[in-house]
Write an enzyme that holds these catalytic residues in place. Sequence first.
Site, PDB file in Angstrom:
ATOM      1  CD  GLU B  51      -2.524  -1.348   2.538  1.00 42.62           C
ATOM      2  OE1 GLU B  51      -2.141  -0.882   3.613  1.00 42.62           O
ATOM      3  OE2 GLU B  51      -3.375  -2.587   2.678  1.00 42.62           O
ATOM      4  CD  GLU B  82      -3.756  -4.816   5.001  1.00 36.69           C
ATOM      5  OE1 GLU B  82      -4.911  -5.323   4.688  1.00 36.69           O
ATOM      6  OE2 GLU B  82      -3.507  -3.763   5.271  1.00 36.69           O
ATOM      7  CG  PHE B 105       1.206   1.337  10.500  1.00 32.02           C
ATOM      8  CD1 PHE B 105       1.613   2.024  11.512  1.00 32.02           C
ATOM      9  CD2 PHE B 105       0.290   1.906   9.346  1.00 32.02           C
ATOM     10  CE1 PHE B 105       1.394   3.522  11.397  1.00 32.02           C
ATOM     11  CE2 PHE B 105       0.386   3.197   9.338  1.00 32.02           C
ATOM     12  CZ  PHE B 105       0.920   4.109  10.299  1.00 32.02           C
ATOM     13  CG  ASP B 107       0.488  -1.699  15.043  1.00 30.43           C
ATOM     14  OD1 ASP B 107       0.182  -1.657  16.066  1.00 30.43           O
ATOM     15  OD2 ASP B 107       1.128  -1.045  14.169  1.00 30.43           O
ATOM     16  CG  PHE B 108      -2.353  -2.616   9.396  1.00 31.23           C
ATOM     17  CD1 PHE B 108      -2.951  -1.931  10.603  1.00 31.23           C
ATOM     18  CD2 PHE B 108      -2.167  -1.713   8.206  1.00 31.23           C
ATOM     19  CE1 PHE B 108      -2.887  -0.541  10.417  1.00 31.23           C
ATOM     20  CE2 PHE B 108      -2.003  -0.657   8.248  1.00 31.23           C
ATOM     21  CZ  PHE B 108      -2.548   0.345   9.421  1.00 31.23           C
ATOM     22  CG  HIS B 151      -2.053   2.958  13.460  1.00 32.39           C
ATOM     23  ND1 HIS B 151      -3.301   3.013  14.033  1.00 32.39           N
ATOM     24  CD2 HIS B 151      -2.182   2.941  12.137  1.00 32.39           C
ATOM     25  CE1 HIS B 151      -4.336   2.803  13.074  1.00 32.39           C
ATOM     26  NE2 HIS B 151      -3.489   2.825  11.837  1.00 32.39           N
TER      27      HIS B 151
END
Lengths: 76, 355
Positions: B51, B82, B105, B107-108, B151
């Site tokens: 992205e 993702e 990130f 976190d994703f 994040h």
Amino acid sequence: MTDVTFPAMSEDADATGVVSTWFVESGETVKVDQLVAEVAMDKVDTEVLAPAAGTITVVAGEGEEVAQGAVIARIE
Amino acid sequence: MASETSAATTPAHDLPQEPDPGTRRLSTAKAMVEAIAQQMRVDDSVFVLGEDVGAYGGIFSSTTGLLDEFGAKRVLDTPISETAFIGLGIGAAVEGMRPIVELMFVDFFGVCMDQIYNHMAKIHFESGGNVRVPMVLTSAVGGGYSDGAQHSQCLWGTFAHLPGMRIAVPSTPYDAKGLMTAAIRSDDPVIYLFHKGVMGLPWMKKNRRSIGAVPEEPYEVPLGKAKVCREGSDVTVVTLSLGVHHSLDVAEKLVDDGISVEVVDLRSVVPLDRDTVVASVRKTGRLVVVDEDYQSFGLSGEVITSVVERNPASLRAVERVAVPDVPIPYSRDLEYAVLPTPARIEEAVRRVMQG
């Protein structure tokens, strides 16, 4: 002696920006087109390359706000 | 891991390992991009997707300029899915490409962990060693700028717990380039985690250690080799990523108080260089682990265990400075209360000096 200037990044002749990062220190030898600094204006970053070879002297420190076109370093 | 058998598709020519840094300086972000660009120039199978990796250049400047040089067929902006684009990367890797996939990130990871762990990490094993997955999954980690609980995490301990992935975590421009080069050339899946605070970005709080000397030629920093980045005799601080910058700052400060701090930069979590940790603690007898990941069930416990298992008698005192087991707060004051700040590191070093 060659001036290293803050690049023209705005159509507004009075626009100012910030010297974000110096990749060289005063007294160091630089080559033509070597990356010497990164500057920012209105959240846009631009690299500044050495316009000449020689010994560089930094004039505007990191975080300093300067007008576009202003001298930020000199190369002798 | 398949480290001993990874000769299948690695380019035959060896690159120098850890050459002299020279005098040219780059930011960590620019060093990372230079490594990617150099490998793309010599190997058509290397490409980048994720992205905002194209025109935007990566939201933390991890791919700046690559689109201009290599075009949209080798630098692919993906939709926000993702699972789909990491799956695409795995498929390409299985077919012999060397994709670099950016998860914006870390976190994703929650929305795509099946691709990462059940596929990327396991295909080599499930195929009886017949199929390689030479892929790099890059991701931004870390907090300190009020980006909230979704994040700001590091999570290297989460990935390290699951077998099958190498994990590189650079702290300097020099290591960022060398580790990226090694990661791209590795035949194993590598997760490459860059802390936003070490990238040298103009708009982030910047430690001077984010700008440093980087050789112009390609070279590798091998995964699994920690670096003693400051020698000392009283206390060993084992850390990584932004923790290295903070720990070196603390070590410099404590010189005035007569405390000699050795700082070990792990540089990779998997493989973990336990030998360097054990050797350092044998010398100092005191260990502080500085880890921006969550404290429990993670890297800090693993580092301490390395010493406890191999040379327990060497350990006179131990502390860890990690994120207490809470989500990272958005509020600046609360966030800085849980992050491993220089102040917390200094307190921990002073405490172990009592022991």
